[in-house]
Write a protein that holds these residues in place. Structure first.
Motif, short mmCIF file in Angstrom:
data_model
loop_
_atom_site.label_atom_id
_atom_site.label_comp_id
_atom_site.label_asym_id
_atom_site.label_seq_id
_atom_site.Cartn_x
_atom_site.Cartn_y
_atom_site.Cartn_z
N GLY A 254 104.04 117.12 37.77
CA GLY A 254 104.64 117.68 36.57
C GLY A 254 105.44 116.65 35.80
N SER A 255 106.04 117.10 34.67
CA SER A 255 106.84 116.23 33.80
C SER A 255 106.09 114.95 33.48
N THR A 271 110.21 112.12 35.96
CA THR A 271 108.87 112.18 35.38
C THR A 271 107.85 111.99 36.50
N PHE A 272 106.63 112.45 36.26
CA PHE A 272 105.53 112.37 37.23
C PHE A 272 106.00 112.91 38.59
N THR A 273 106.46 114.14 38.58
CA THR A 273 107.05 114.77 39.77
C THR A 273 105.95 115.31 40.68
N PRO A 274 105.96 114.95 41.97
CA PRO A 274 104.91 115.41 42.89
C PRO A 274 105.15 116.83 43.40
N LYS A 275 104.06 117.55 43.70
CA LYS A 275 104.09 118.89 44.32
C LYS A 275 103.06 118.88 45.45
N ILE A 276 103.48 119.13 46.68
CA ILE A 276 102.59 119.08 47.84
C ILE A 276 102.70 120.39 48.60
N ASP A 296 103.34 127.98 55.58
CA ASP A 296 103.20 127.27 54.31
C ASP A 296 104.40 126.34 54.12
N ASN A 297 104.13 125.20 53.53
CA ASN A 297 105.21 124.27 53.19
C ASN A 297 105.02 123.80 51.76
N LEU A 298 106.08 123.92 50.97
CA LEU A 298 106.02 123.51 49.57
C LEU A 298 107.09 122.45 49.33
N TYR A 299 106.63 121.22 49.07
CA TYR A 299 107.54 120.11 48.78
C TYR A 299 107.37 119.72 47.32
N THR A 300 108.49 119.68 46.58
CA THR A 300 108.41 119.39 45.15
C THR A 300 109.56 118.51 44.69
N HIS A 301 109.26 117.71 43.68
CA HIS A 301 110.27 117.12 42.80
C HIS A 301 110.15 117.85 41.47
N THR A 302 111.27 118.20 40.85
CA THR A 302 111.23 119.00 39.63
C THR A 302 112.37 118.59 38.70
N LEU A 303 112.05 118.52 37.42
CA LEU A 303 113.10 118.45 36.42
C LEU A 303 113.58 119.88 36.20
N LYS A 324 121.35 117.74 32.81
CA LYS A 324 120.08 117.31 33.39
C LYS A 324 120.18 117.38 34.91
N ARG A 325 119.20 118.05 35.53
CA ARG A 325 119.23 118.23 36.98
C ARG A 325 117.88 117.84 37.56
N ASN A 326 117.84 116.76 38.32
CA ASN A 326 116.65 116.35 39.07
C ASN A 326 116.71 116.97 40.46
#
Length: 808
Positions: A254-255, A271-276, A296-303, A324-326
């Protein structure tokens, strides 16, 4: 002779019925009728009697069986329509009686059938069934997650935003313009999604979910909270024989670009945030035991937040800021259990659920003057939060001899820990400050319920009791540093206690033209919130009440394809513990959020008129509704003299009204293309009110009446091509709407997805994109006493995902 003749008859009917049964299963019929056949003279049960269902129009065989040693029979999978029963056995006259197949209950208990030498015709019998998506009650819509190609691999919250009548705002689900929605998991409230209020939906992987039910007009068997309705999340569970399962893996990003540049002097936005998202579902069934596992496992980076705010005060002061929150998140859910079919009439299910949600937030919030030439302040923070949930459930079901006659008993224990730490750096022109705090909350909930269901000749009755005992001790440890801005006198401990015993009864009636459902739930509620005596503002508080919550539904069937229904519901929204929590929250440095122990429940009455028209290739559904609430719960933002800080505090704002119309059109145009159009147009109104905020010091806030016409429009296009290719294109428009002290402006997005079946249907590959054009921006305008502000939130909405699933 009885036994030999009966065995011969059984094999004849079974061999003839096998193909019909398979056909009915494929068409998703789910009605079961049952009864008992007796000798009219001596009232003794007659075994091995032939009971056959035939069509009224052409006398065609539909289904059949023979009675057992006790004279009982059961026939499943009867579709709606007109039939007749043929009951026959040697030495007795054959009986025939008309059958009407309705559309409400899943089971029907037929009154005792008595055979004699002379023929006797009994009264007409009503049989009922279920339908998919929008059921015939017109009170529930069911949607499969697997059909939502454009949101595959996302969270539950993101999957919901394309559903009819649903909008998502500030991480919460709204139904028909209200966020007072109760979220259930497998029919139960859990700490994963919140007891009363919503929480955590954006971190639950959609891969763990089978389907979602939207219930706008719940019956009395459901808890009374949630005036807008109930959303029931049904998790995956397989019951096939042998060892089987499904595994999947999704990767997203994302982003993909910066939509709006940061204000000066802060750290870069994500930016270019991964989602696994890896997932696995396993099931093993043999004989009387079924063992299941879903992980289930959800790992994310998110703006997670990127909000630009301009505050203007009546004295001419203007402050520009950006929050702004990373965010880094890892959410693990695991559910496992055992179904034990003790015998034909008794089943025991024991299951456990574990959830772990780890959140790391790195935030920046700069404050500038009107022309952004001078930085007034920089607030930087690190949030380290771990939420742990453990749930144990035991459910027992006893099936009486007549089909659908059930006794259910269940016990559910939930433990939920919230372990949260914040670390702040406060940079001012002349000084630098450091602060920290730690919050620890341990929630324990005990639920016990007993439910009884009895099918009748023309409907069914259901009744039950429920007891909930809930405790939440919380401790806030403020750790002030140099030049601290924390209100250390507002920390300490607090203890929330909740006791709710409830009882309900519900009666459903149906004949060829009319339907009725009458229910009543009575709840006693006792809430006690104890506050440490040293708190700077708040004192211990609580309340209790005993209230009835009736529900009514009346329907008239114009014909087999057209139905009108009228609903009435009374429901309540009790303040949740976080709504009354006494500790100020500093995730926004100059908009401080605080709870209110004096908050009281909001009671809501709702009425609705619904209409449904069905045809072979689609349906049309519409509803007109009106809700009126007393004691409306909302956040009120105000200031105190000598400060530019804004304090947002929950209050009961008086009366509010919500009136609207909803419509859904679903049409299969061809074997390739089908669409679903749904729209919701409503008017929200909050009457004038005056409240007193106590924190940080007493101040009075008044507001004039607010009203606005708003709504949403959604178009789902589904394409089914040859060679296993499927595609979906979804457009969503959300109109401007009122929010407390202001309004939120319009929003628009387009989602798209493609799916390909591979490996002889056992595997599938998909790629999708949410907010394809990156147009979803949340814009607000807020008016307070002595100030107003505007905000534009450019948080992450565009995500592209690639995934693979395999079932075995």
């Amino acid at each position: 002779m009885y036994r030999i003749k009966g065995i011969f008859c059984f094999f004849f009917i079974f061999s003839f019925n096998s193909d019909i049964f398979a056909q009915d299963i494929s068409e998703k019929s789910s009605v079961t009728i049952s009864g008992v056949v007796k000798n009219k003279e001596d009232k003794s049960a007659i075994p091995y009697v032939s009971v056959v269902v035939k069509t009224e129009r052409d006398n065609a065989f539909v289904a059949g069986t023979v009675t057992n040693d006790e004279g009982r029979f059961s026939i499943a999978n009867i579709k709606p329509g007109n039939y007749f029963l043929a009951i026959s056995f040697m030495r007795f006259e054959e009986k025939q009686q008309p059958l009407f197949v309705g559309s409400l209950s899943s089971f029907l208990d037929i009154p005792t059938i008595e055979l004699e030498v002379q023929s006797t015709v009994l009264d007409a019998i009503t049989i009922t069934t279920k339908t998919d998506e929008i059921n015939n009650h017109l009170d529930k819509k069911t949607y499969s997650i697997a059909d939502n190609i454009s949101q595959s691999g996302s969270s539950v919250l993101q999957s919901m935003q394309v559903l009819p009548g649903v909008t998502v705002q500030d991480g919460k689900v709204h139904l028909r313009g209200s966020d007072k929605v109760t979220i259930l998991v497998d029919g139960k409230q859990t700490a994963l999604t919140g007891f009363g209020s919503q929480t955590g939906l954006d971190n639950i992987p959609a891969s763990a979910i089978d389907k979602i039910e939207i219930i706008n007009n719940p019956s009395s068997k459901y808890d009374a909270n949630g005036n807008a309705g109930i959303i029931n999340i049904i998790m995956k569970k397989n019951r096939q024989h042998g060892f089987n399962g499904k595994t999947g893996f999704t990767y997203g990003m994302g982003s993909l670009w910066v939509r709006k540049e940061n204000l000066p002097t802060i750290r870069p936005q994500y930016t270019f945030t991964p989602k696994i998202n890896p997932s696995v579902s396993l099931n093993y069934r043999k004989n009387k035991v079924n063992i299941f596992l879903q992980a289930d496992n959800l790992y994310t980076h998110t703006l997670n937040k990127n909000e630009f705010v301009k505050r203007t005060y009546n004295d001419g002061v203007v402050i520009n800021s950006q929050l702004k929150r990373n965010r880094n998140t890892n959410f693990l859910t695991t559910k496992t259990g055992v179904d034990w079919n003790i015998d034909e009439q008794n089943t025991l299910t024991v299951s456990g659920l574990y959830g772990s949600e780890k959140i790391i937030d790195r935030g920046d919030q700069p404050f500038f003057n009107v022309d952004i030439s001078e930085r007034l302040r920089l607030w930087q923070f690190l949030e380290d939060e771990l939420k742990t949930t453990a749930m144990a459930t035991a459910a027992f079901q006893h099936k009486f001899k007549d089909a659908g006659h059930l006794l259910n008993a269940g016990f559910n224990y939930t433990f939920h820990r919230e372990d949260e730490q914040y670390f702040y750096d406060n940079y001012l022109p002349a000084s630098t400050g450091t602060d920290a705090f730690k919050l620890l909350s341990d929630e324990q909930v005990y639920d016990f319920n007993v439910d009884y269901i009895k099918p009748l000749k023309s409907g069914h009755i259901e009744t039950g009791i429920k007891l909930r005992d809930r405790h939440i001790p919380t401790n806030m440890d403020f750790r002030p540093g140099a030049n601290s801005v924390l209100d250390i006198d507002a920390g300490g401990w607090a203890n929330y206690k909740e006791l709710i015993p409830a009882a309900y009864a519900n009666y459903v009636f149906e004949n060829e033209r009319w339907e009725a459902e009458l229910g009543l739930r009575v709840e006693y509620v006792r809430i006690q919130y104890d506050v440490n005596p040293g708190h700077s503002t708040y004192k211990s508080d609580g309340y209790d009440y005993t209230q009835p919550f009736p529900n009514m539904r009346f329907a008239y069937k114009l014909n087999d394809d057209n139905k009108l229904s009228v609903f009435y519901n009374r429901r309540v929204d009790r303040p949740n513990e976080v709504d009354i929590r006494i500790f100020p929250k500093y995730d926004d440095a100059e908009i401080i959020k605080v709870g209110n122990p004096a908050l009281r429940p909001q009671f809501t009455n709702s009425i609705e008129l619904g209409y449904r028209n069905s045809w072979n290739s689609g349906y049309f559904y519409s509803a007109v509704y009106h809700r009126f609430a007393d004691g409306t719960i909302t956040r009120i933002s105000s200031t105190v003299p000598g400060s530019t800080l804004i304090y947002a505090i929950f209050q009961n704002a008086g009366k509010s009204h919500n009136t609207g119309v909803e419509a859904i059109l679903n049409q299969k145009v061809s074997d390739i293309y089908s669409f679903n159009i749904n729209g919701n147009l409503y008017r929200n109104q909050i009457d004038a009110f005056t409240v007193q905020n106590l924190y940080p010091e007493p101040n009075t806030f008044s507001a004039d009446r607010q009203s606005a016409v708003s709504g949403n429009f959604k178009l789902n296009n589904t394409f089914r091509f040859t060679k296993g290719w499927d595609a979906q294109l979804t457009a969503v428009y959300l109109a401007p709407d009122i929010i407390p002290q202001g309004k939120i402006l319009s929003r628009f997005s387009i989602d798209a997805g493609i799916k390909k079946s591979v490996q002889n249907g056992k595997g599938e590959v998909f790629i999708n994109a949410t907010d394809l054009l990156n147009t979803m921006v949340v814009k607000r305008k807020i008016n307070g006493m002595n100030f107003h502000y505007t905000s534009d939130d450019y948080y992450e909405t565009q995500v592209i995902r690639l995934g693979y699933n395999y079932k075995f």
